[in-house]
Design a protein around this motif. Structure first.
Motif, PDB file in Angstrom:
ATOM      1  N   ALA A  72       0.829  -1.209   0.000  1.00 23.14           N
ATOM      2  CA  ALA A  72       0.000   0.000   0.000  1.00 23.14           C
ATOM      3  C   ALA A  72       0.858   1.251   0.000  1.00 23.14           C
ATOM      4  O   ALA A  72       0.556   2.224  -0.701  1.00 23.14           O
ATOM      5  CB  ALA A  72      -0.930  -0.013   1.212  1.00 23.14           C
ATOM      6  N   VAL A  73       1.931   1.236   0.764  1.00 25.45           N
ATOM      7  CA  VAL A  73       2.813   2.406   0.838  1.00 25.45           C
ATOM      8  C   VAL A  73       3.517   2.629  -0.498  1.00 25.45           C
ATOM      9  O   VAL A  73       3.650   3.763  -0.964  1.00 25.45           O
ATOM     10  CB  VAL A  73       3.830   2.235   1.986  1.00 25.45           C
ATOM     11  N   VAL A  74       3.929   1.559  -1.154  1.00 25.66           N
ATOM     12  CA  VAL A  74       4.606   1.686  -2.445  1.00 25.66           C
ATOM     13  C   VAL A  74       3.637   2.164  -3.519  1.00 25.66           C
ATOM     14  O   VAL A  74       4.004   2.919  -4.426  1.00 25.66           O
ATOM     15  CB  VAL A  74       5.252   0.331  -2.836  1.00 25.66           C
ATOM     16  N   MET A  75       2.381   1.737  -3.416  1.00 26.36           N
ATOM     17  CA  MET A  75       1.397   2.086  -4.441  1.00 26.36           C
ATOM     18  C   MET A  75       1.000   3.557  -4.412  1.00 26.36           C
ATOM     19  O   MET A  75       0.434   4.057  -5.372  1.00 26.36           O
ATOM     20  CB  MET A  75       0.139   1.222  -4.285  1.00 26.36           C
ATOM     21  N   VAL A  76       1.266   4.254  -3.320  1.00 21.31           N
ATOM     22  CA  VAL A  76       0.898   5.667  -3.227  1.00 21.31           C
ATOM     23  C   VAL A  76       1.568   6.463  -4.345  1.00 21.31           C
ATOM     24  O   VAL A  76       0.910   7.233  -5.057  1.00 21.31           O
ATOM     25  CB  VAL A  76       1.284   6.246  -1.847  1.00 21.31           C
ATOM     26  N   VAL A 122       9.819  -3.526   9.461  1.00 22.15           N
ATOM     27  CA  VAL A 122       8.449  -3.504   9.978  1.00 22.15           C
ATOM     28  C   VAL A 122       8.190  -2.226  10.777  1.00 22.15           C
ATOM     29  O   VAL A 122       7.132  -1.601  10.647  1.00 22.15           O
ATOM     30  CB  VAL A 122       8.175  -4.766  10.829  1.00 22.15           C
ATOM     31  N   ASN A 123       9.154  -1.797  11.592  1.00 20.98           N
ATOM     32  CA  ASN A 123       8.987  -0.561  12.356  1.00 20.98           C
ATOM     33  C   ASN A 123       8.935   0.658  11.439  1.00 20.98           C
ATOM     34  O   ASN A 123       8.127   1.567  11.654  1.00 20.98           O
ATOM     35  CB  ASN A 123      10.105  -0.402  13.383  1.00 20.98           C
ATOM     36  N   GLY A 124       9.776   0.693  10.436  1.00 27.20           N
ATOM     37  CA  GLY A 124       9.742   1.796   9.478  1.00 27.20           C
ATOM     38  C   GLY A 124       8.426   1.830   8.710  1.00 27.20           C
ATOM     39  O   GLY A 124       7.868   2.909   8.450  1.00 27.20           O
ATOM     40  N   LEU A 125       7.913   0.656   8.382  1.00 26.02           N
ATOM     41  CA  LEU A 125       6.630   0.567   7.704  1.00 26.02           C
ATOM     42  C   LEU A 125       5.508   1.093   8.590  1.00 26.02           C
ATOM     43  O   LEU A 125       4.614   1.816   8.115  1.00 26.02           O
ATOM     44  CB  LEU A 125       6.369  -0.882   7.312  1.00 26.02           C
ATOM     45  N   ALA A 126       5.557   0.785   9.865  1.00 25.07           N
ATOM     46  CA  ALA A 126       4.534   1.286  10.793  1.00 25.07           C
ATOM     47  C   ALA A 126       4.576   2.805  10.867  1.00 25.07           C
ATOM     48  O   ALA A 126       3.531   3.461  10.895  1.00 25.07           O
ATOM     49  CB  ALA A 126       4.746   0.676  12.180  1.00 25.07           C
ATOM     50  N   ILE A 127       5.761   3.373  10.865  1.00 27.79           N
ATOM     51  CA  ILE A 127       5.885   4.831  10.912  1.00 27.79           C
ATOM     52  C   ILE A 127       5.337   5.460   9.632  1.00 27.79           C
ATOM     53  O   ILE A 127       4.609   6.458   9.677  1.00 27.79           O
ATOM     54  CB  ILE A 127       7.361   5.240  11.156  1.00 27.79           C
ATOM     55  N   VAL A 128       5.652   4.868   8.487  1.00 24.32           N
ATOM     56  CA  VAL A 128       5.163   5.406   7.212  1.00 24.32           C
ATOM     57  C   VAL A 128       3.642   5.323   7.133  1.00 24.32           C
ATOM     58  O   VAL A 128       2.980   6.266   6.689  1.00 24.32           O
ATOM     59  CB  VAL A 128       5.829   4.658   6.038  1.00 24.32           C
ATOM     60  N   ILE A 129       3.054   4.218   7.577  1.00 27.86           N
ATOM     61  CA  ILE A 129       1.593   4.088   7.574  1.00 27.86           C
ATOM     62  C   ILE A 129       0.977   5.100   8.532  1.00 27.86           C
ATOM     63  O   ILE A 129      -0.037   5.736   8.225  1.00 27.86           O
ATOM     64  CB  ILE A 129       1.178   2.644   7.927  1.00 27.86           C
ATOM     65  N   PHE A 130       1.572   5.295   9.692  1.00 27.37           N
ATOM     66  CA  PHE A 130       1.075   6.285  10.642  1.00 27.37           C
ATOM     67  C   PHE A 130       1.101   7.681  10.026  1.00 27.37           C
ATOM     68  O   PHE A 130       0.130   8.439  10.123  1.00 27.37           O
ATOM     69  CB  PHE A 130       1.902   6.245  11.928  1.00 27.37           C
ATOM     70  N   LEU A 131       2.194   8.032   9.380  1.00 19.44           N
ATOM     71  CA  LEU A 131       2.306   9.358   8.769  1.00 19.44           C
ATOM     72  C   LEU A 131       1.328   9.528   7.613  1.00 19.44           C
ATOM     73  O   LEU A 131       0.802  10.621   7.384  1.00 19.44           O
ATOM     74  CB  LEU A 131       3.741   9.602   8.295  1.00 19.44           C
ATOM     75  N   ALA A 132       1.042   8.440   6.889  1.00 18.42           N
ATOM     76  CA  ALA A 132       0.071   8.513   5.800  1.00 18.42           C
ATOM     77  C   ALA A 132      -1.333   8.755   6.325  1.00 18.42           C
ATOM     78  O   ALA A 132      -2.164   9.354   5.641  1.00 18.42           O
ATOM     79  CB  ALA A 132       0.119   7.225   4.980  1.00 18.42           C
ATOM     80  N   GLN A 133      -1.613   8.313   7.541  1.00 20.18           N
ATOM     81  CA  GLN A 133      -2.945   8.490   8.121  1.00 20.18           C
ATOM     82  C   GLN A 133      -3.170   9.890   8.667  1.00 20.18           C
ATOM     83  O   GLN A 133      -4.302  10.286   8.892  1.00 20.18           O
ATOM     84  CB  GLN A 133      -3.189   7.468   9.233  1.00 20.18           C
TER      85      GLN A 133
END
Length: 139
Positions: A72-76, A122-133
């Motif tokens: 999902a993050v890559v697809m943005v 995984v931690n970096g992914l969580a941060i990126v998803i949080f920032l996207a929200q």
């Protein structure tokens, strides 16, 4: 190569696990659609097709076949630059690459990735998803 094999199964457990996955998959698909910048219906259709194909072809115990935060993050960026039309082609290409990795048995090389690297991903992914929200809370 048998697509359908008859095994002893517990129908009650299969039905309950199917209902549990279906109930968990709907909000996950909608949330990842928001992160990817597409309509929620596209996320629901994609989750349904992924589940349908996995159930038809078969899987392994513990196999995860659903939307992932990494995709999902890559697809943005893909959706922002080229639109939703290229999303379908990118997903098909990713699926073909995964099939090729499975055919050539490349999954054994994941053991070479150290645990701290996976944990950092995984931690970096969580941060990126949080920032996207955070964009959802703008007034």
């Amino acid at each position: 190569f048998d697509l359908i094999t008859s095994k002893d199964s517990n129908v009650k457990n299969d039905v309950l696990s199917g209902i549990t996955v279906a109930l968990a998959l709907v909000p996950e698909a909608v949330a990842f659609a928001f992160v990817a910048g597409v309509e929620p219906m596209i996320g629901l259709y994609a989750a349904f097709m992924m589940g349908l194909i996995t159930s038809a072809i078969g899987g392994r115990p513990g196999m995860i076949s659903g939307a992932t935060g990494a995709m999902a993050v890559v697809m943005v960026a893909l959706v922002a630059q080229h639109g939703v039309q290229y999303l379908f082609a990118a997903v098909i290409l990713a699926g073909l690459l995964q099939i090729m990795c499975g055919i050539f048995k490349l999954g054994k090389f994941i053991r070479l990735v150290p645990y701290p690297v996976m944990l950092g991903f995984v931690n970096g992914l969580a941060i990126v998803i949080f920032l996207a929200q955070l964009g959802q809370f703008k007034v």
